[in-house]
Scaffold this motif. Structure first.
Motif, PDB file in Angstrom:
ATOM      1  N   GLY A 217     -15.679   7.394  -1.341  1.00  0.00           N
ATOM      2  CA  GLY A 217     -14.629   7.672  -0.379  1.00  0.00           C
ATOM      3  C   GLY A 217     -13.532   6.626  -0.338  1.00  0.00           C
ATOM      4  O   GLY A 217     -12.516   6.815   0.339  1.00  0.00           O
ATOM      5  N   ARG A 218     -13.707   5.535  -1.067  1.00  0.00           N
ATOM      6  CA  ARG A 218     -12.683   4.494  -1.088  1.00  0.00           C
ATOM      7  C   ARG A 218     -11.443   4.985  -1.837  1.00  0.00           C
ATOM      8  O   ARG A 218     -11.555   5.765  -2.788  1.00  0.00           O
ATOM      9  CB  ARG A 218     -13.239   3.236  -1.758  1.00  0.00           C
ATOM     10  N   ARG A 219     -10.275   4.538  -1.418  1.00  0.00           N
ATOM     11  CA  ARG A 219      -9.038   4.951  -2.069  1.00  0.00           C
ATOM     12  C   ARG A 219      -8.816   4.109  -3.325  1.00  0.00           C
ATOM     13  O   ARG A 219      -7.995   3.183  -3.349  1.00  0.00           O
ATOM     14  CB  ARG A 219      -7.868   4.847  -1.092  1.00  0.00           C
ATOM     15  N   TRP A 220      -9.552   4.459  -4.359  1.00  0.00           N
ATOM     16  CA  TRP A 220      -9.532   3.694  -5.600  1.00  0.00           C
ATOM     17  C   TRP A 220      -8.222   3.885  -6.357  1.00  0.00           C
ATOM     18  O   TRP A 220      -7.629   4.959  -6.341  1.00  0.00           O
ATOM     19  CB  TRP A 220     -10.677   4.127  -6.513  1.00  0.00           C
ATOM     20  N   THR A 221      -7.798   2.830  -7.045  1.00  0.00           N
ATOM     21  CA  THR A 221      -6.713   2.906  -8.014  1.00  0.00           C
ATOM     22  C   THR A 221      -7.244   2.367  -9.337  1.00  0.00           C
ATOM     23  O   THR A 221      -8.311   1.720  -9.378  1.00  0.00           O
ATOM     24  CB  THR A 221      -5.505   2.064  -7.585  1.00  0.00           C
TER      25      THR A 221
ATOM     26  N   ASP B  66      -7.676  -1.315  -9.028  1.00  0.00           N
ATOM     27  CA  ASP B  66      -8.896  -1.702  -8.306  1.00  0.00           C
ATOM     28  C   ASP B  66     -10.120  -1.647  -9.225  1.00  0.00           C
ATOM     29  O   ASP B  66     -10.954  -2.558  -9.236  1.00  0.00           O
ATOM     30  CB  ASP B  66      -9.131  -0.783  -7.104  1.00  0.00           C
TER      31      ASP B  66
ATOM     32  N   MET C  18      -9.247   8.145 -13.217  1.00  0.00           N
ATOM     33  CA  MET C  18      -8.986   8.982 -12.049  1.00  0.00           C
ATOM     34  C   MET C  18      -9.525  10.401 -12.241  1.00  0.00           C
ATOM     35  O   MET C  18      -9.896  11.061 -11.268  1.00  0.00           O
ATOM     36  CB  MET C  18      -7.482   9.024 -11.749  1.00  0.00           C
TER      37      MET C  18
ATOM     38  N   ARG D 216     -16.062  13.291  -7.179  1.00  0.00           N
ATOM     39  CA  ARG D 216     -15.812  13.659  -5.787  1.00  0.00           C
ATOM     40  C   ARG D 216     -15.995  15.157  -5.571  1.00  0.00           C
ATOM     41  O   ARG D 216     -16.588  15.583  -4.574  1.00  0.00           O
ATOM     42  CB  ARG D 216     -14.394  13.245  -5.389  1.00  0.00           C
TER      43      ARG D 216
ATOM     44  N   GLU E  76     -13.672  13.332   4.422  1.00  0.00           N
ATOM     45  CA  GLU E  76     -13.687  11.889   4.665  1.00  0.00           C
ATOM     46  C   GLU E  76     -14.645  11.184   3.716  1.00  0.00           C
ATOM     47  O   GLU E  76     -14.324  10.113   3.182  1.00  0.00           O
ATOM     48  CB  GLU E  76     -14.101  11.620   6.109  1.00  0.00           C
TER      49      GLU E  76
ATOM     50  N   GLY F  27     -13.167  10.717   0.206  1.00  0.00           N
ATOM     51  CA  GLY F  27     -11.962   9.938   0.016  1.00  0.00           C
ATOM     52  C   GLY F  27     -10.644  10.587   0.346  1.00  0.00           C
ATOM     53  O   GLY F  27      -9.598  10.113  -0.125  1.00  0.00           O
ATOM     54  N   TYR F  28     -10.642  11.631   1.167  1.00  0.00           N
ATOM     55  CA  TYR F  28      -9.385  12.273   1.546  1.00  0.00           C
ATOM     56  C   TYR F  28      -9.074  11.963   3.003  1.00  0.00           C
ATOM     57  O   TYR F  28      -9.950  12.011   3.874  1.00  0.00           O
ATOM     58  CB  TYR F  28      -9.459  13.778   1.306  1.00  0.00           C
ATOM     59  N   GLY F  29      -7.787  11.665   3.275  1.00  0.00           N
ATOM     60  CA  GLY F  29      -7.382  11.266   4.603  1.00  0.00           C
ATOM     61  C   GLY F  29      -7.349  12.388   5.611  1.00  0.00           C
ATOM     62  O   GLY F  29      -7.348  12.142   6.818  1.00  0.00           O
TER      63      GLY F  29
END
Length: 302
Positions: free
Chosen positions: A210-214, A217, A242, A249, A269, A272-274
């Motif tokens: 769920g982390r907003r990975w890039t 990162d 990605m 996910r 959530e 990883g989605y807001g």
């Protein structure tokens, strides 16, 4: 610590309900087209050649295990036919239940157990895409023990033979996936897990999906520059970082929705989605159905 391979295997739910003992004598060759079905082979005695389209032919010997997670066109043959390219041989069913290739009235040169496994996950195609195209295991002591148990059970006519054989083959499949992390030649998750740098990034994804990975990162997790990490990940796993993150996910989301573990907002959530709406758009694009409709359809299928 999260185990990415265990998570994939758990979602994949492999089983091996279909198998048969095959023997060969003299020169023989059989070509199959399996339309993407998972195929496995356990060599009980002797040796033969396996040629999978798009792969270099491999020699299979006693105790070897081969798995093609998504088989299409492949050929199994005696070593003599592999060298000469002779025509495909006739097949006859013997009285003891074995399938015989080649010469019929003489002792076999090779005996092997072949079959088609099943993956219980409706998301199997996505998960199989994370595995190598061909898995070949040799000289593995744990696998050799399982192969010996499979061999003994396949020869016997004890009560519940088919049930025991199916369970042994399930364990054999999982052990082969685990063992092949060290030897995988074609791109896939197993090859990535064998890389001491990439496995750090893969584990990070699975520990915190769920982390907003890039990419930046994840490259830090692997201790590599961004460009080196991206190239290495795509070369060994066959997907961009990605793309892998999205695939995992969506696999998780489908599993949670299928088991009705959480509502759409909670699933969004956790992966990883807001917002539920952003997740719904991504899920619909990836799966072809909105999350709520997918969950309802899975419920109707149960």
């Amino acid at each position: 610590m999260v185990d990415p391979l265990a998570e994939v295997v758990t979602l994949l739910r492999p089983g091996a309900p279909y198998s048969k003992v095959v023997s060969g004598a003299g020169q023989w060759s059989v070509r199959r087209s399996e339309y993407g079905r998972p195929f496995f082979c356990v060599i009980l005695d002797g040796s033969c050649r396996l040629s999978v389209d798009g792969q270099e032919p491999i020699l299979l010997k006693g105790g070897d295990f081969a798995l093609i997670p998504s088989a299409h066109d492949f050929t199994m043959s005696s070593l003599e036919v592999a060298a000469t390219g002779d025509a495909i041989s006739p097949v006859a069913s013997l009285l003891n239940g074995e399938i015989r290739h080649g010469l019929q009235n003489c002792p076999p040169d090779i005996r092997f157990l072949v079959g088609y496994c099943v993956f219980g996950s409706p998301d199997a195609a996505l998960l199989v895409s994370l595995l190598p195209q061909l898995i070949h295991i040799r000289d593995d002591s744990r696998l050799a023990t399982l192969v010996q148990l499979v061999s003994d059970e396949s020869r016997a006519r004890r009560p519940a033979r088919d049930v025991i054989l199916e369970r042994l083959l399930e364990v054999l499949l999982i052990e082969a996936l685990r063992s092949s992390a060290r030897t995988a030649a074609s791109p896939g998750l197993l090859r990535g897990l064998a890389d001491e740098r990439l496995t750090l990034a893969i584990r990070a994804i699975h520990e915190s999906p769920g982390r907003r990975w890039t990419v930046a990162d994840l490259s830090k997790q692997a201790g590599l520059s961004r460009s080196s990490f991206f190239d290495r990940f795509q070369r060994l796993i066959g997907l961009a970082p990605m793309e892998y993150l999205l695939a995992w996910r969506m696999a998780m989301a489908k599993d949670m929705l299928r088991r009705r573990e959480a509502g759409v907002a909670a699933v969004a959530e956790r992966v990883g989605y807001g917002s539920a709406s952003a997740f719904s758009v991504a899920f619909t694009r990836h799966v072809g159905l909105p999350p709520a409709h997918y969950a309802q359809k899975q419920l109707e299928l149960q």
